[in-house]
Design a protein around this motif. Structure first.
Motif, PDB file in Angstrom:
ATOM      1  N   ASP A   8      12.742  35.574 -48.824  1.00 11.48           N
ATOM      2  CA  ASP A   8      11.740  34.619 -48.359  1.00 11.48           C
ATOM      3  C   ASP A   8      10.606  35.309 -47.606  1.00 11.48           C
ATOM      4  N   THR A   9      10.772  36.588 -47.329  1.00 13.51           N
ATOM      5  CA  THR A   9       9.730  37.365 -46.672  1.00 13.51           C
ATOM      6  C   THR A   9       9.723  38.773 -47.256  1.00 13.51           C
ATOM      7  N   LEU A  10       8.531  39.250 -47.562  1.00  8.26           N
ATOM      8  CA  LEU A  10       8.350  40.630 -48.004  1.00  8.26           C
ATOM      9  C   LEU A  10       7.484  41.304 -46.959  1.00  8.26           C
ATOM     10  N   ALA A  11       8.035  42.268 -46.228  1.00  6.83           N
ATOM     11  CA  ALA A  11       7.293  42.992 -45.193  1.00  6.83           C
ATOM     12  C   ALA A  11       7.050  44.417 -45.676  1.00  6.83           C
ATOM     13  N   LEU A  12       5.789  44.780 -45.769  1.00  5.12           N
ATOM     14  CA  LEU A  12       5.388  46.087 -46.277  1.00  5.12           C
ATOM     15  C   LEU A  12       4.849  46.911 -45.114  1.00  5.12           C
ATOM     16  N   VAL A  13       5.659  47.842 -44.624  1.00  6.55           N
ATOM     17  CA  VAL A  13       5.289  48.584 -43.418  1.00  6.55           C
ATOM     18  C   VAL A  13       5.372  50.100 -43.585  1.00  6.55           C
ATOM     19  N   ALA A  14       5.709  50.575 -44.764  1.00  6.57           N
ATOM     20  CA  ALA A  14       5.828  52.017 -44.977  1.00  6.57           C
ATOM     21  C   ALA A  14       4.457  52.659 -45.046  1.00  6.57           C
ATOM     22  N   GLY A  15       4.385  53.915 -44.684  1.00 10.39           N
ATOM     23  CA  GLY A  15       3.128  54.635 -44.778  1.00 10.39           C
ATOM     24  C   GLY A  15       3.342  56.135 -44.788  1.00 10.39           C
ATOM     25  N   LYS A  16       2.374  56.821 -45.336  1.00 15.39           N
ATOM     26  CA  LYS A  16       2.418  58.286 -45.404  1.00 15.39           C
ATOM     27  C   LYS A  16       1.086  58.809 -44.891  1.00 15.39           C
ATOM     28  N   GLN A  17       1.168  59.828 -44.047  1.00 14.29           N
ATOM     29  CA  GLN A  17      -0.043  60.438 -43.520  1.00 14.29           C
ATOM     30  C   GLN A  17       0.251  61.893 -43.220  1.00 14.29           C
ATOM     31  N   GLN A  18      -0.626  62.764 -43.650  1.00 14.75           N
ATOM     32  CA  GLN A  18      -0.460  64.186 -43.372  1.00 14.75           C
ATOM     33  C   GLN A  18      -1.826  64.775 -43.067  1.00 14.75           C
ATOM     34  N   ALA A  19      -1.968  65.322 -41.895  1.00 12.41           N
ATOM     35  CA  ALA A  19      -3.248  65.885 -41.466  1.00 12.41           C
ATOM     36  C   ALA A  19      -3.375  67.344 -41.901  1.00 12.41           C
ATOM     37  N   VAL A  20      -4.598  67.748 -42.126  1.00 11.19           N
ATOM     38  CA  VAL A  20      -4.923  69.155 -42.373  1.00 11.19           C
ATOM     39  C   VAL A  20      -6.085  69.523 -41.448  1.00 11.19           C
TER      40      VAL A  20
ATOM     41  N   ALA B  86       6.961  31.266 -49.177  1.00 14.43           N
ATOM     42  CA  ALA B  86       7.416  32.575 -48.704  1.00 14.43           C
ATOM     43  C   ALA B  86       6.247  33.332 -48.079  1.00 14.43           C
ATOM     44  N   SER B  87       6.573  34.384 -47.345  1.00 10.89           N
ATOM     45  CA  SER B  87       5.552  35.185 -46.672  1.00 10.89           C
ATOM     46  C   SER B  87       5.535  36.614 -47.197  1.00 10.89           C
ATOM     47  N   ILE B  88       4.324  37.160 -47.295  1.00  9.67           N
ATOM     48  CA  ILE B  88       4.131  38.577 -47.590  1.00  9.67           C
ATOM     49  C   ILE B  88       3.334  39.137 -46.426  1.00  9.67           C
ATOM     50  N   ILE B  89       3.910  40.123 -45.745  1.00 10.09           N
ATOM     51  CA  ILE B  89       3.305  40.706 -44.553  1.00 10.09           C
ATOM     52  C   ILE B  89       3.052  42.184 -44.815  1.00 10.09           C
ATOM     53  N   THR B  90       1.866  42.640 -44.469  1.00  9.89           N
ATOM     54  CA  THR B  90       1.584  44.063 -44.568  1.00  9.89           C
ATOM     55  C   THR B  90       0.924  44.517 -43.276  1.00  9.89           C
ATOM     56  N   THR B  91       0.995  45.780 -43.003  1.00 15.10           N
ATOM     57  CA  THR B  91       0.430  46.338 -41.782  1.00 15.10           C
ATOM     58  C   THR B  91      -0.549  47.447 -42.136  1.00 15.10           C
ATOM     59  N   THR B  92      -1.245  47.907 -41.149  1.00 15.16           N
ATOM     60  CA  THR B  92      -2.140  49.035 -41.310  1.00 15.16           C
ATOM     61  C   THR B  92      -1.916  49.995 -40.152  1.00 15.16           C
ATOM     62  N   SER B  93      -2.425  51.155 -40.283  1.00 15.35           N
ATOM     63  CA  SER B  93      -2.274  52.167 -39.250  1.00 15.35           C
ATOM     64  C   SER B  93      -3.296  51.967 -38.139  1.00 15.35           C
ATOM     65  N   VAL B  94      -2.930  52.349 -36.940  1.00 16.68           N
ATOM     66  CA  VAL B  94      -3.864  52.358 -35.825  1.00 16.68           C
ATOM     67  C   VAL B  94      -5.057  53.259 -36.133  1.00 16.68           C
ATOM     68  N   GLU B  95      -4.868  54.201 -37.041  1.00 21.27           N
ATOM     69  CA  GLU B  95      -5.957  55.112 -37.426  1.00 21.27           C
ATOM     70  C   GLU B  95      -7.127  54.369 -38.043  1.00 21.27           C
ATOM     71  N   GLY B  96      -6.900  53.161 -38.530  1.00 18.53           N
ATOM     72  CA  GLY B  96      -7.963  52.383 -39.131  1.00 18.53           C
ATOM     73  C   GLY B  96      -8.996  51.879 -38.130  1.00 18.53           C
ATOM     74  N   TYR B  97      -8.548  51.631 -36.902  1.00 24.78           N
ATOM     75  CA  TYR B  97      -9.479  51.097 -35.908  1.00 24.78           C
ATOM     76  C   TYR B  97      -9.550  51.925 -34.635  1.00 24.78           C
TER      77      TYR B  97
ATOM     78  N   PRO C 244      -9.089  62.125 -33.340  1.00 21.99           N
ATOM     79  CA  PRO C 244     -10.147  63.059 -33.751  1.00 21.99           C
ATOM     80  C   PRO C 244      -9.748  63.926 -34.945  1.00 21.99           C
ATOM     81  N   MET C 245      -8.487  64.284 -35.025  1.00 21.20           N
ATOM     82  CA  MET C 245      -7.993  65.138 -36.121  1.00 21.20           C
ATOM     83  C   MET C 245      -8.138  64.447 -37.467  1.00 21.20           C
ATOM     84  N   LEU C 246      -8.007  63.123 -37.479  1.00 21.60           N
ATOM     85  CA  LEU C 246      -8.026  62.405 -38.749  1.00 21.60           C
ATOM     86  C   LEU C 246      -9.363  61.767 -39.009  1.00 21.60           C
TER      87      LEU C 246
END
Length: 95
Positions: free
Chosen positions: A29-41, A78-89, A93-95
């Motif tokens: 009844d709920t799909l929560a999408l919270v996975a993420g990948k981030q790699q800095a160079v 039903a609900s579909i929930i997704t999140t974003t990274s704090v890096e978006g807002y 400085p590295m990213l």
């Protein structure tokens, strides 16, 4: 809770994940999408194309694959929930 480890960058796995979650949990009844990948160079010239592809597969493509796979199992309302990274807002400085 049901543990279903796997690779979200794999479209086939995303399909199986939705199906197995539905079966193991007796419904969805709920799909929560919270996975993420981030790699800095340190330097953009060090950022390989493969890393960009992998990041998009996990952070963007898997959202579509999972929603597409889960829709047949989600009832009306039903609900579909997704999140974003704090890096978006508030990016570091590295990213």
């Amino acid at each position: 809770a049901v543990l279903l480890p796997g690779d979200l960058s794999d479209e086939a796995f995303c399909g199986e994940l939705a199906k197995k979650a539905y079966q193991e949990l007796g419904g969805l009844d709920t799909l929560a999408l919270v996975a993420g990948k981030q790699q800095a160079v340190d330097d953009i010239s060090d950022l390989a194309a493969e890393q960009i592809y992998q990041t998009f597969e996990v952070n963007v493509f898997s959202l579509y694959w999972l929603v597409k796979a889960a829709l047949p199992y989600l009832p009306e309302g039903a609900s579909i929930i997704t999140t974003t990274s704090v890096e978006g807002y508030n990016p570091s400085p590295m990213l």
